[in-house]
Design an enzyme around this catalytic site. Sequence first.
Site, PDB file in Angstrom:
ATOM      1  N   ARG A  45       0.855  -1.164   0.000  1.00  0.00           N
ATOM      2  CA  ARG A  45       0.000   0.000   0.000  1.00  0.00           C
ATOM      3  C   ARG A  45       0.913   1.243   0.000  1.00  0.00           C
ATOM      4  NH1 ARG A  45       2.635   1.737   3.579  1.00  0.00           N
ATOM      5  NH2 ARG A  45       1.212   3.437   3.754  1.00  0.00           N
ATOM      6  N   GLY A  46       0.268   2.436  -0.123  1.00  0.00           N
ATOM      7  CA  GLY A  46       1.057   3.645  -0.321  1.00  0.00           C
ATOM      8  C   GLY A  46       1.071   3.959  -1.812  1.00  0.00           C
ATOM      9  N   ARG A  88      -7.990   0.177  -6.345  1.00  0.00           N
ATOM     10  CA  ARG A  88      -8.198   1.266  -5.367  1.00  0.00           C
ATOM     11  C   ARG A  88      -8.312   2.592  -6.128  1.00  0.00           C
ATOM     12  NH1 ARG A  88      -4.241   1.225  -0.429  1.00  0.00           N
ATOM     13  NH2 ARG A  88      -6.016   2.341   0.525  1.00  0.00           N
ATOM     14  N   GLN A 198      -1.292   2.178  10.060  1.00  0.00           N
ATOM     15  CA  GLN A 198      -0.044   2.266   9.281  1.00  0.00           C
ATOM     16  C   GLN A 198       1.056   2.970  10.089  1.00  0.00           C
ATOM     17  OE1 GLN A 198      -3.097   2.920   8.108  1.00  0.00           O
ATOM     18  NE2 GLN A 198      -3.262   2.451   5.912  1.00  0.00           N
ATOM     19  N   ASP A 239      -1.832  10.918  -1.669  1.00  0.00           N
ATOM     20  CA  ASP A 239      -2.296   9.910  -2.616  1.00  0.00           C
ATOM     21  C   ASP A 239      -2.686  10.550  -3.945  1.00  0.00           C
ATOM     22  OD1 ASP A 239      -2.614   7.082  -1.220  1.00  0.00           O
ATOM     23  OD2 ASP A 239      -2.783   8.723   0.218  1.00  0.00           O
ATOM     24  N   ASN A 249      -4.812  12.542   1.389  1.00  0.00           N
ATOM     25  CA  ASN A 249      -3.919  11.607   2.088  1.00  0.00           C
ATOM     26  C   ASN A 249      -4.763  10.825   3.087  1.00  0.00           C
ATOM     27  OD1 ASN A 249      -1.204  10.578   2.511  1.00  0.00           O
ATOM     28  ND2 ASN A 249      -1.259  11.592   4.503  1.00  0.00           N
ATOM     29  N   LYS A 250      -4.127   9.957   3.851  1.00  0.00           N
ATOM     30  CA  LYS A 250      -4.815   9.090   4.785  1.00  0.00           C
ATOM     31  C   LYS A 250      -5.796   9.855   5.673  1.00  0.00           C
ATOM     32  CE  LYS A 250      -4.689   5.695   4.831  1.00  0.00           C
ATOM     33  NZ  LYS A 250      -5.735   4.867   4.142  1.00  0.00           N
TER      34      LYS A 250
HETATM   35  O1  MRU Z   1      -4.315   3.212   2.569  1.00  0.00           O
HETATM   36  P1  MRU Z   1      -2.843   3.388   2.351  1.00  0.00           P
HETATM   37  O2  MRU Z   1      -1.991   2.752   3.385  1.00  0.00           O
HETATM   38  O3  MRU Z   1      -2.433   3.032   0.948  1.00  0.00           O
HETATM   39  O4  MRU Z   1      -2.625   4.992   2.481  1.00  0.00           O
HETATM   40  C1  MRU Z   1      -1.338   5.477   2.294  1.00  0.00           C
HETATM   41  C2  MRU Z   1      -1.220   6.939   2.506  1.00  0.00           C
HETATM   42  O5  MRU Z   1      -2.170   7.668   2.757  1.00  0.00           O
HETATM   43  C3  MRU Z   1       0.159   7.517   2.287  1.00  0.00           C
HETATM   44  O6  MRU Z   1       0.383   8.604   3.149  1.00  0.00           O
HETATM   45  C4  MRU Z   1       0.276   7.984   0.838  1.00  0.00           C
HETATM   46  O7  MRU Z   1      -0.107   6.947  -0.015  1.00  0.00           O
HETATM   47  C5  MRU Z   1       1.658   8.442   0.500  1.00  0.00           C
HETATM   48  S1  MRU Z   1       2.742   7.125   0.409  1.00  0.00           S
HETATM   49  C6  MRU Z   1       4.246   7.774   0.029  1.00  0.00           C
END
Ligand code: MRU
Length: 347
Positions: A45-46, A88, A198, A239, A249-250
Amino acid sequence: MIIPVKWSDEGVLMLDQRLLPTEEKWLTLRTYDDVADGIRDMVVRGAPAIGVSAAYGIALGIKQFVGTNVDDLSEDLDYICEVLGRTRPTAVNLFWAIARMKETFARAKDSGKTISEIKEIMIADSKAIHDEDIAAQALIAKFGGELIADNSTVLTHCNAGALATGGVWGTALGVIRGAIAQGKKISVIADETRPYLQGARLTAWELLQDNIPVTLITDNMSGHMMKQGKVHAVVVGADRIAANGDAANKIGTYMVAVLAKRHSIPFYVAAPLSTIDMNCPTGEQIPIEERNIREITHMKEIQLAPDGISVENPAFDVTPNDLIAGIITEKGVARSPFSESLKKMFE
Ligand code: MRU
């Protein structure tokens, strides 16, 4: 050095991030469908790591083509990209990587390459996408590290580290690693980042690996930490960044940005250009993923909430551009007005 996803002749190798920090297990994904499942189920993920994984998934699907007609291969490519594209919706790196691989395919096909040549070209470009991501992070680490003062405590939300990218630096954690590489003394406060944790599971694990001082807090403690003067800067990943600088972002990042503004703490977003969507005018247009509510009602097998409770689980939120002090990219730091400074980054 952490590299969360790799190409191999057997398939795509993925470190199963669902099992961290207690277990380091590598999966060998032998089909593009398996790679799609790995993205959807958050084995990887990320945003940048999702992009790199999708590129490898496409190359794997193309490599396994057994036909002799390049038009059939082209149809297969479209289908493979469709399957990966449905995994996603928020991280734009996924769609950036799919578009890049389709362009590479079209160029090879139009220049009359044979099927086996096209296979080699696609594998090579998926590896190039990976290498370019790592190179971009090194520059983000340099430009971002210069923004962080010596003896700073940096708060971060979610995991925007090597695990969330092609590896090595990370974006937000790259800025922290970059400041340390510049000789600065830096410590980190990591939000646990409910519901998927995370921060608690991945950011804490990464930073402990690198002996970088890190303190874990629950998400609802960040305001208190700021009020006590324990936070000197906030650095997060993204993201998808819209053309006007609004950044997705998250979930929980927006809350941290509002608190940082309240306490006059600079709030930075670190992300490669592959995360900037210049076709998306504002944050309003960014699709926000809704994930399974069980991520909230249960912690693994432990039930936390009563049966029948109604639950929402948006996985991301949008921080408006007026709360962002700078967007740190491999081309340098973009400042407000972002609609101009981001455009310049692509010139
Ligand atoms: O749901 P995830 O774990 O994929 O979310 C990830 C994030 O929100 C990260 O902060 C973002 O993808 C940047 S990763 C360099």
